[in-house]
Design a protein around this motif. Structure first.
Motif, PDB file in Angstrom:
ATOM      1  N   GLY A  74      42.406  34.546 -37.756  1.00 53.25           N
ATOM      2  CA  GLY A  74      43.413  33.338 -38.570  1.00 53.25           C
ATOM      3  C   GLY A  74      42.259  32.348 -38.672  1.00 53.25           C
ATOM      4  N   SER A  75      42.476  31.460 -39.757  1.00 52.56           N
ATOM      5  CA  SER A  75      41.477  30.356 -39.835  1.00 52.56           C
ATOM      6  C   SER A  75      41.797  29.485 -38.430  1.00 52.56           C
ATOM      7  CB  SER A  75      41.493  29.547 -40.976  1.00 52.56           C
ATOM      8  OG  SER A  75      42.917  29.218 -41.512  1.00 52.56           O
ATOM      9  N   ASP A  76      42.630  29.780 -37.793  1.00 47.89           N
ATOM     10  CA  ASP A  76      42.919  29.118 -36.749  1.00 47.89           C
ATOM     11  C   ASP A  76      41.725  29.095 -35.769  1.00 47.89           C
ATOM     12  OD1 ASP A  76      45.371  28.076 -37.528  1.00 47.89           O
ATOM     13  OD2 ASP A  76      46.548  28.868 -36.116  1.00 47.89           O
TER      14      ASP A  76
ATOM     15  N   ASN B 136      46.496  19.862 -48.998  1.00 39.79           N
ATOM     16  CA  ASN B 136      46.998  19.456 -47.428  1.00 39.79           C
ATOM     17  C   ASN B 136      48.331  20.031 -47.243  1.00 39.79           C
ATOM     18  OD1 ASN B 136      46.885  18.212 -44.805  1.00 39.79           O
ATOM     19  ND2 ASN B 136      48.374  16.808 -45.619  1.00 39.79           N
ATOM     20  N   ASN B 137      48.506  20.431 -45.877  1.00 38.31           N
ATOM     21  CA  ASN B 137      49.728  20.925 -45.400  1.00 38.31           C
ATOM     22  C   ASN B 137      50.009  20.168 -44.349  1.00 38.31           C
ATOM     23  OD1 ASN B 137      51.942  22.369 -44.160  1.00 38.31           O
ATOM     24  ND2 ASN B 137      50.795  23.700 -43.047  1.00 38.31           N
ATOM     25  N   PRO B 138      51.270  19.290 -44.269  1.00 37.15           N
ATOM     26  CA  PRO B 138      52.396  19.648 -45.372  1.00 37.15           C
ATOM     27  C   PRO B 138      52.835  18.638 -46.584  1.00 37.15           C
ATOM     28  CG  PRO B 138      53.036  17.916 -43.458  1.00 37.15           C
ATOM     29  CD  PRO B 138      51.490  18.364 -43.381  1.00 37.15           C
TER      30      PRO B 138
ATOM     31  N   LEU C 108      36.374  21.605 -44.597  1.00 36.99           N
ATOM     32  CA  LEU C 108      37.117  21.485 -45.742  1.00 36.99           C
ATOM     33  C   LEU C 108      38.057  22.889 -45.460  1.00 36.99           C
ATOM     34  CD1 LEU C 108      34.807  20.821 -48.676  1.00 36.99           C
ATOM     35  CD2 LEU C 108      36.567  19.247 -47.422  1.00 36.99           C
ATOM     36  N   ASP C 109      39.368  22.408 -45.224  1.00 33.16           N
ATOM     37  CA  ASP C 109      40.397  23.590 -44.773  1.00 33.16           C
ATOM     38  C   ASP C 109      41.067  24.087 -46.117  1.00 33.16           C
ATOM     39  OD1 ASP C 109      42.597  25.153 -44.161  1.00 33.16           O
ATOM     40  OD2 ASP C 109      43.069  24.015 -42.232  1.00 33.16           O
ATOM     41  N   GLY C 110      40.622  25.113 -46.564  1.00 34.88           N
ATOM     42  CA  GLY C 110      41.298  25.560 -47.953  1.00 34.88           C
ATOM     43  C   GLY C 110      42.218  26.678 -47.635  1.00 34.88           C
ATOM     44  N   ALA C 111      43.192  26.690 -46.726  1.00 37.89           N
ATOM     45  CA  ALA C 111      44.229  27.475 -46.435  1.00 37.89           C
ATOM     46  C   ALA C 111      44.969  27.710 -47.610  1.00 37.89           C
ATOM     47  CB  ALA C 111      45.033  27.139 -45.223  1.00 37.89           C
ATOM     48  N   TYR C 112      45.056  26.471 -48.578  1.00 42.47           N
ATOM     49  CA  TYR C 112      46.021  26.817 -49.819  1.00 42.47           C
ATOM     50  C   TYR C 112      44.987  26.741 -50.917  1.00 42.47           C
ATOM     51  CZ  TYR C 112      49.432  26.081 -46.407  1.00 42.47           C
ATOM     52  OH  TYR C 112      50.223  26.073 -45.268  1.00 42.47           O
ATOM     53  N   ALA C 113      43.759  26.995 -50.788  1.00 42.62           N
ATOM     54  CA  ALA C 113      42.615  26.816 -52.041  1.00 42.62           C
ATOM     55  C   ALA C 113      43.110  27.773 -53.185  1.00 42.62           C
ATOM     56  CB  ALA C 113      41.359  27.054 -51.598  1.00 42.62           C
TER      57      ALA C 113
ATOM     58  N   ARG D 214      39.217  29.416 -44.951  1.00 47.51           N
ATOM     59  CA  ARG D 214      40.032  30.150 -45.833  1.00 47.51           C
ATOM     60  C   ARG D 214      40.932  31.134 -44.904  1.00 47.51           C
ATOM     61  NH1 ARG D 214      37.726  29.358 -51.277  1.00 47.51           N
ATOM     62  NH2 ARG D 214      39.458  30.764 -51.913  1.00 47.51           N
ATOM     63  N   THR D 215      42.018  31.374 -45.357  1.00 42.36           N
ATOM     64  CA  THR D 215      42.889  32.422 -44.651  1.00 42.36           C
ATOM     65  C   THR D 215      43.619  33.468 -45.603  1.00 42.36           C
ATOM     66  OG1 THR D 215      44.874  32.356 -43.290  1.00 42.36           O
ATOM     67  CG2 THR D 215      44.928  31.059 -45.152  1.00 42.36           C
ATOM     68  N   PHE D 216      43.872  34.663 -44.721  1.00 40.19           N
ATOM     69  CA  PHE D 216      44.719  35.558 -45.694  1.00 40.19           C
ATOM     70  C   PHE D 216      46.484  35.549 -45.474  1.00 40.19           C
ATOM     71  CE2 PHE D 216      40.710  37.479 -45.845  1.00 40.19           C
ATOM     72  CZ  PHE D 216      40.780  38.349 -47.322  1.00 40.19           C
ATOM     73  N   SER D 217      46.624  34.312 -44.489  1.00 40.37           N
ATOM     74  CA  SER D 217      47.920  34.267 -44.109  1.00 40.37           C
ATOM     75  C   SER D 217      49.082  33.689 -45.014  1.00 40.37           C
ATOM     76  CB  SER D 217      47.994  33.130 -42.738  1.00 40.37           C
ATOM     77  OG  SER D 217      47.202  33.608 -41.965  1.00 40.37           O
ATOM     78  N   LYS D 218      48.518  32.945 -46.001  1.00 38.84           N
ATOM     79  CA  LYS D 218      49.351  32.372 -47.017  1.00 38.84           C
ATOM     80  C   LYS D 218      49.470  33.153 -48.223  1.00 38.84           C
ATOM     81  CE  LYS D 218      49.809  29.488 -43.776  1.00 38.84           C
ATOM     82  NZ  LYS D 218      48.915  28.319 -43.481  1.00 38.84           N
ATOM     83  N   LEU D 219      48.591  33.185 -49.368  1.00 35.54           N
ATOM     84  CA  LEU D 219      48.521  33.790 -50.524  1.00 35.54           C
ATOM     85  C   LEU D 219      48.742  35.317 -50.326  1.00 35.54           C
ATOM     86  CD1 LEU D 219      48.773  34.104 -53.725  1.00 35.54           C
ATOM     87  CD2 LEU D 219      46.160  33.912 -53.576  1.00 35.54           C
TER      88      LEU D 219
END
Ligand SMILES: *Cc1c(COP(=O)(O)O)cnc(C)c1O
Length: 361
Positions: free
Chosen positions: A87-89, A159-161, A186-191, A214-219
C-alpha cells in the motif's frame, strides 16, 4: 514494577479507524466509506491472482522489476526510481522512518489524510497541522509553518477527505519556498481520477527533495491486496530500498497489480463512470441543501448545517443500510464523506439523504 516501554511518541498515536462495513441488524448494506472501486477489481487482475496462487510456495521477487517496469512504461517514468510498497501507506511510513525522528517536525494540512500524524509519531517526530483555506491546502500557511526542525511536508493532491486540489503553479511555489533539505511528499492516491494530471511526477524529475506516492487501492480496485508505489530522486529511493523488508510485496499482489495496470479499457470505463456519478450525486445533494466542494476524486465531502445534523444524517443512513464516513476525527464533524458508487448506489444514497432532509424540514 518495571514494564516494557515503547519509544516516545507511540502512545500518543490515536489508532487509525477504517471505514465500517457492517450495521448490526441491517442487511443489504451499501458501503461507501472507504473510497473503494464500486466495480470491484479488473477481471484480469482476478485471473492473475488466481494463477499466481499455484506458485505461492515460492518467495516473491525482491526487486519488483516486473511491476516497476510496467509502471515506468505506462506513466513515462524511470523504473529505477520507482519503489513498491505494501500500500502507499508503507511508502509513507518508510519515508518518515528514514527522514524524521525525535525532535523533528512533520507538516501536514489541517484536513490531510490521518495517516500522516501516525507516521510522524511512530518515529518520535512531532506532527504539525497547518490551517487550510476553505478546505483547500494553503501554500503560504505551510511555508510559514516550516522551521529548522521540519523534515517532511505531506500533501495529498487531490486531498482526502476534502476532494480539493492545489494547482501546479501553487506546488511550484511551495517547492521554491521550501529549504532543500525538507522532503515534500506529494500523495497522489487519487491522481488517476484527475484527467491529464501526472500526480506531481514532473516535480520529482526536477527536484532532489520531492517524492510522489501512488496506489492500486482506489482507482484500480485492489485495496485488499495492498499495493502502492512511490517515485522519487535516486537517493531517496535508495534509502527506502535499504530499510524495507526484502520481500515486502507478495507475488500474487505484484501479479494482480501488473494485470490491473494493463487493463486500460476497464480503467477508462471506471473513470468515466466515476465522473458521471460524482457530478450527478453532487448536484442531487445540492438540490436538497447539502453542498460539497467540487471533488477531483472518487468521493464527495457533503456539508451539513452543523455537526448535529451531519451526525443525525449519518445515523439515518446507517438505519437504511448505507455506510458513509463520519468526519469528526478530521475536525469536519459537519461533513460526511461519501464514496462514489455505481449509479444505483448513488441513487440510493441521494434518495435517503433527500428523505432525511425532507423529514427535518
Ligand atoms: C487511501 C489513501 C492512501 C493509502 O492507500 P493504500 O491503500 O495504503 O495504498 C494514501 N493516501 C491517501 C490520501 C488515501 O486516501
Amino acid at each position: 514494577m518495571s514494564a516494557p516501554r515503547p519509544q516516545p511518541g507511540i502512545l500518543e498515536i490515536t489508532p487509525y479507524v477504517g471505514g465500517a462495513s457492517k450495521v448490526a441488524g441491517v442487511e443489504n448494506v451499501l458501503k461507501l466509506s472507504s473510497n473503494e472501486n464500486p466495480a470491484g477489481p479488473s477481471p484480469r487482475a482476478v485471473a492473475a491472482l488466481k494463477a499466481a496462487a499455484e506458485d505461492m510456495h515460492r518467495y516473491p521477487s525482491t526487486d519488483h522489476a516486473g511491476l516497476r517496469n510496467a509502471l515506468g512504461a505506462r506513466y513515462g517514468l524511470d523504473a529505477d526510481r520507482i519503489f513498491c510498497g505494501v500500500g502507499s501507506d508503507e511508502v509513507l511510513m518508510l519515508l518518515c522512518q528514514a527522514y524524521a525522528g525525535p525532535g523533528d517536525e512533520v507538516i501536514h494540512t489541517e484536513h490531510g489524510f490521518s495517516l500522516y500524524p501516525i507516521c510522524a509519531l511512530a518515529q518520535g517526530a512531532q506532527p504539525v497541522a497547518v490551517k487550510e483555506q476553505d478546505r483547500v491546502a494553503d501554500v503560504d500557511a505551510i511555508l510559514a509553518a516550516v522551521t529548522s526542525r521540519t523534515k517532511i511536508v505531506f500533501l495529498a493532491n487531490p486531498n482526502n477527505p476534502t476532494g480539493t486540489m492545489v494547482s501546479d503553479p501553487e506546488i511550484a511555489r511551495l517547492i521554491a519556498g521550501l529549504p532543500g533539505d525538507v522532503l515534500l511528499v506529494l500523495d497522489g492516491a487519487y491522481a488517476e481520477f484527475v484527467e491529464g494530471f501526472d500526480g506531481g511526477a514532473a516535480f520529482v524529475e526536477k527536484h532532489q527533495n520531492v517524492v510522489m506516492t501512488r496506489t492500486f487501492s482506489k482507482l484500480f480496485g485492489l485495496g485488499g491486496l495492498r499495493v502502492g508505489w512511490g517515485y522519487g530522486p535516486a537517493d531517496v529511493i535508495g534509502v527506502l530500498n535499504r530499510i524495507r523488508q526484502p520481500f515486502n510485496m507478495s507475488a500474487p499482489a505484484l501479479a494482480a497489480a501488473e494485470a490491473a495496470l494493463d487493463d486500460v479499457d476497464w480503467v477508462e470505463e471506471t473513470l468515466a463512470e466515476n465522473v458521471r456519478n460524482r457530478d450527478w450525486l453532487a448536484a442531487e445533494l445540492a438540490k436538497v441543501g447539502v453542498p460539497s466542494d467540487p471533488s477531483h476524486a472518487n468521493f464527495i465531502l457533503a456539508r451539513f448545517a452543523d455537526e448535529a445534523e451531519a451526525a443525525a444524517c449519518d445515523e439515518y443512513l446507517k438505519q437504511n443500510g448505507i455506510i458513509v464516513r463520519a468526519m469528526g476525527s478530521y475536525n469536519l464533524g459537519y461533513c460526511l464523506r461519501i464514496t462514489i458508487g455505481t449509479k444505483a448506489d448513488c441513487t440510493r444514497v441521494a434518495e435517503a439523504i433527500a428523505a432525511f432532509k425532507a423529514d427535518r424540514a
